[in-house]
Design an enzyme around this catalytic site. Sequence first.
Site, PDB file in Angstrom:
ATOM      1  N   ASP A 145       0.885  -1.160   0.000  1.00 12.74           N
ATOM      2  CA  ASP A 145       0.000   0.000   0.000  1.00 12.74           C
ATOM      3  C   ASP A 145       0.929   1.217   0.000  1.00 12.74           C
ATOM      4  OD1 ASP A 145      -2.306   1.599   0.221  1.00 12.74           O
ATOM      5  OD2 ASP A 145      -2.199   1.571   2.405  1.00 12.74           O
TER       6      ASP A 145
ATOM      7  N   ASP B  47       0.024   5.129   1.064  1.00 13.20           N
ATOM      8  CA  ASP B  47      -0.150   6.053   2.187  1.00 13.20           C
ATOM      9  C   ASP B  47      -0.208   5.314   3.514  1.00 13.20           C
ATOM     10  OD1 ASP B  47      -0.462   8.769   0.980  1.00 13.20           O
ATOM     11  OD2 ASP B  47      -2.029   7.726  -0.140  1.00 13.20           O
TER      12      ASP B  47
END
Length: 154
Positions: free
Chosen positions: A19, A21
């Site tokens: 991922d 952020d």
Amino acid sequence: MPQPEQAPGAWRPAAIVWDLDGTLVDSAADLAKALNALLNESGLPGHAVDEVRLMIGAGVGKLVERGFRAAGLNLEVQACDERIPRFMEIYTACATESTYLLPGALEALRKMQQLGVRQGLCTNKPVGVTRLILENLGVSHFFGSVVGGDSTPR
């Protein structure tokens, strides 16, 4: 490409999908700057970075919706959707000003690469600005695949 030697009984994944952020980068300050500019254009007050940080997740539309709601204006879906292109225009212009790699992220990417683990990235952030951030941070070469929130139907 030859695979590195592995200790007997040691396990490693064939691939990892990261991922962006909150996992590899902190982009809250740049997201807050863009959201606040959008809010100010509508005559609404902005939010502190720590407040915006809690609004991040589930894509740009949700961030805009949450930001406006927290500023006192509940947007209908269409009104929210109409503001997304402007948000992206503002955000793309500032997306690399304050965004930084989280501690340990670069080391983790390098270690996976050294182990021969293929790496991909999947994020709710639109793919164009994601690639811009990865390039700016010097880590785009680690990823064989990058999927953004706007690069698939769901």
